[in-house]
Design a protein around this motif. Structure first.
Motif, PDB file in Angstrom:
ATOM      1  N   GLY A  51       0.793  -1.212   0.000  1.00 16.51           N
ATOM      2  CA  GLY A  51       0.000   0.000   0.000  1.00 16.51           C
ATOM      3  C   GLY A  51       0.825   1.262   0.000  1.00 16.51           C
ATOM      4  N   HIS A  52       2.130   1.139  -0.205  1.00 19.09           N
ATOM      5  CA  HIS A  52       2.986   2.320  -0.292  1.00 19.09           C
ATOM      6  C   HIS A  52       2.826   2.938  -1.681  1.00 19.09           C
ATOM      7  N   VAL A  53       2.900   4.263  -1.740  1.00 19.53           N
ATOM      8  CA  VAL A  53       2.587   4.998  -2.963  1.00 19.53           C
ATOM      9  C   VAL A  53       3.762   5.870  -3.360  1.00 19.53           C
ATOM     10  N   ALA A  54       4.022   5.942  -4.657  1.00 22.54           N
ATOM     11  CA  ALA A  54       5.009   6.871  -5.216  1.00 22.54           C
ATOM     12  C   ALA A  54       4.314   7.806  -6.187  1.00 22.54           C
ATOM     13  N   GLY A  55       4.803   9.041  -6.250  1.00 26.20           N
ATOM     14  CA  GLY A  55       4.242  10.033  -7.152  1.00 26.20           C
ATOM     15  C   GLY A  55       5.000  11.325  -7.030  1.00 26.20           C
ATOM     16  N   TRP A  56       4.294  12.451  -7.199  1.00 27.34           N
ATOM     17  CA  TRP A  56       4.966  13.731  -7.004  1.00 27.34           C
ATOM     18  C   TRP A  56       4.012  14.734  -6.372  1.00 27.34           C
ATOM     19  N   SER A  57       4.619  15.727  -5.707  1.00 28.58           N
ATOM     20  CA  SER A  57       3.867  16.762  -5.023  1.00 28.58           C
ATOM     21  C   SER A  57       4.710  18.024  -4.993  1.00 28.58           C
ATOM     22  N   GLY A  65       9.426  14.221  -6.314  1.00 33.74           N
ATOM     23  CA  GLY A  65       8.988  12.855  -6.133  1.00 33.74           C
ATOM     24  C   GLY A  65       8.802  12.540  -4.665  1.00 33.74           C
ATOM     25  N   PHE A  66       7.802  11.690  -4.365  1.00 33.18           N
ATOM     26  CA  PHE A  66       7.580  11.311  -2.976  1.00 33.18           C
ATOM     27  C   PHE A  66       7.333   9.821  -2.867  1.00 33.18           C
ATOM     28  N   ILE A  67       7.498   9.318  -1.659  1.00 28.44           N
ATOM     29  CA  ILE A  67       6.993   8.008  -1.276  1.00 28.44           C
ATOM     30  C   ILE A  67       6.102   8.214  -0.067  1.00 28.44           C
ATOM     31  N   HIS A  68       4.934   7.584  -0.083  1.00 31.52           N
ATOM     32  CA  HIS A  68       3.998   7.667   1.037  1.00 31.52           C
ATOM     33  C   HIS A  68       3.901   6.282   1.657  1.00 31.52           C
ATOM     34  N   ARG A  69       4.290   6.181   2.927  1.00 32.74           N
ATOM     35  CA  ARG A  69       4.207   4.917   3.656  1.00 32.74           C
ATOM     36  C   ARG A  69       4.090   5.208   5.147  1.00 32.74           C
ATOM     37  N   ASP A  70       3.478   4.277   5.856  1.00 28.23           N
ATOM     38  CA  ASP A  70       3.291   4.416   7.302  1.00 28.23           C
ATOM     39  C   ASP A  70       2.626   5.743   7.657  1.00 28.23           C
ATOM     40  N   GLY A  71       1.704   6.182   6.796  1.00 25.55           N
ATOM     41  CA  GLY A  71       0.931   7.371   7.076  1.00 25.55           C
ATOM     42  C   GLY A  71       1.628   8.684   6.824  1.00 25.55           C
ATOM     43  N   ALA A  72       2.807   8.659   6.230  1.00 26.95           N
ATOM     44  CA  ALA A  72       3.560   9.905   6.023  1.00 26.95           C
ATOM     45  C   ALA A  72       4.076   9.986   4.598  1.00 26.95           C
ATOM     46  N   MET A  73       4.061  11.202   4.041  1.00 28.55           N
ATOM     47  CA  MET A  73       4.607  11.458   2.715  1.00 28.55           C
ATOM     48  C   MET A  73       5.996  12.066   2.872  1.00 28.55           C
ATOM     49  N   THR A  74       6.984  11.468   2.194  1.00 29.02           N
ATOM     50  CA  THR A  74       8.368  11.903   2.302  1.00 29.02           C
ATOM     51  C   THR A  74       8.903  12.299   0.936  1.00 29.02           C
ATOM     52  N   SER A  75       9.498  13.484   0.856  1.00 27.57           N
ATOM     53  CA  SER A  75      10.106  13.919  -0.397  1.00 27.57           C
ATOM     54  C   SER A  75      11.331  13.079  -0.700  1.00 27.57           C
ATOM     55  N   LEU A  76      11.488  12.718  -1.959  1.00 27.64           N
ATOM     56  CA  LEU A  76      12.673  11.982  -2.403  1.00 27.64           C
ATOM     57  C   LEU A  76      13.791  12.922  -2.822  1.00 27.64           C
ATOM     58  N   GLY A  77      13.530  14.225  -2.777  1.00 28.73           N
ATOM     59  CA  GLY A  77      14.569  15.196  -3.058  1.00 28.73           C
ATOM     60  C   GLY A  77      14.909  15.317  -4.523  1.00 28.73           C
ATOM     61  N   SER A  78      15.996  16.002  -4.791  1.00 34.49           N
ATOM     62  CA  SER A  78      16.447  16.233  -6.157  1.00 34.49           C
ATOM     63  C   SER A  78      17.902  16.652  -6.101  1.00 34.49           C
ATOM     64  N   LEU A  79      18.543  16.688  -7.232  1.00 35.76           N
ATOM     65  CA  LEU A  79      19.905  17.208  -7.322  1.00 35.76           C
ATOM     66  C   LEU A  79      19.815  18.661  -7.731  1.00 35.76           C
TER      67      LEU A  79
END
Length: 302
Positions: free
Chosen positions: A237-243, A253-267
């Motif tokens: 049920g983990h989700v990837a996308g962008w915000s 880009g983000f990953i959403h898991r364990d009830g929290a959305m985390t930015s995957l960052g960028s260069l």
């Protein structure tokens, strides 16, 4: 060690392959290639051990002039879209078969409502069969009016590509919404997409039972800005996308898991997009180089 396999146009095709969009565990690649007419047509390639793979055109539905294959499951079922360039609605389709022989099935559209009429549909992702042998295809049904109504749509189909049920995931609200990915997990089906209430797009996860009843709708948050889009969901049920982080910031880009959305960052903090993730939470996407920012899924100079 990886090697490159050159995907060659199908016999009768002209020019270059227009794009490979899907791949199953058996080396079946699907996408589109150019016809003599110049229009794209759905195609498939069986990749083996050689340095090249020659494509085959998938059957055209009725009098359609273009088509595009977008995904394939491990049973060899292929999902995509077909239509007529310049006139007539497009429609979601699947191709069933294998071994160089396929038939195309029209998945149809959602039934009309008292306030608007659906005229087109498209399919993007096809699941593995569930415990009952039913395959799930997701996409959207749309109207042809200026209001641009899109409803996230699920098709339950049998092994022959025949539609068992069409499910409107958001029947209560005219909206711009899409279903972008699907995963069968035991006795439930997880679908991720986005809805657009008041022009602020939000990622939403729908949970269904195997008969197609919607058990829950979970709207995810954002990275701080007004928008998020979920493109991929795994079996946990983990989700990837962008915000975005603000209304004027790039998408990340983000990953959403364990009830929290985390930015995957960028260069370089110029933005990034996450397109897919697997069951190990490995995420694939891209970032932009210095001097560019990501906006709405494309690269724009800033």
């Amino acid at each position: 060690v990886y090697s490159i396999v050159d995907l060659l146009p199908p016999p009768g095709g002209v020019g270059s392959v227009l794009g490979a969009q899907g791949l199953n565990d058996n080396g079946l690649v699907v996408g589109s290639s150019r016809q003599v007419s110049g229009y794209s047509r759905a195609a498939a390639w069986q990749v083996g051990v050689g340095p090249t793979a020659t494509g085959m055109f998938l059957p055209i539905f009725g009098g359609d002039t273009y088509s595009e294959a977008r995904d394939a499951n491990n049973s060899g079922m292929i999902a995509g879209v077909s239509g007529v360039i310049g006139s007539g609605p497009s429609h979601a389709v699947v191709w069933v078969g294998g071994g160089g022989s396929y038939v195309v099935r029209d998945l149809g559209i959602l039934p009309s409502t008292p306030t608007f009429t659906f005229t087109t549909s498209s399919a993007g992702v096809v699941s593995e069969p569930d415990a009952n042998g039913v395959t799930w295809v997701v996409g959207a049904s749309e109207n042809s009016g200026a209001a641009e109504i899109h409803h996230p749509t699920v098709w339950r189909i049998d092994s022959g590509g025949n539609v068992l049920t069409r499910i409107d995931l958001e029947p209560a609200e005219p909206t711009r919404a899409w279903a972008n990915d699907v995963r069968v997990v035991g006795s439930t089906v997880l679908v991720v997409g986005d809805v657009n209430p008041a022009a602020s797009r939000r990622t939403r996860v729908w949970t269904l039972d195997l008969t197609g009843n919607v058990l829950s709708r979970n709207t995810l948050g954002t990275l701080g800005g007004p928008e998020s889009t979920g493109l991929s969901i795994n079996s946990q049920g983990h989700v990837a996308g962008w915000s975005n982080k603000t209304s004027t910031s790039p998408y990340f880009g983000f990953i959403h898991r364990d009830g929290a959305m985390t930015s995957l960052g960028s260069l370089g903090n110029n933005g990034s997009l996450a397109f897919a993730l697997n069951d190990s939470d490995t995420v694939v996407g891209h970032y932009t180089t210095v001097g560019k920012r990501v906006t709405d899924g494309s690269q724009q100079y800033a």
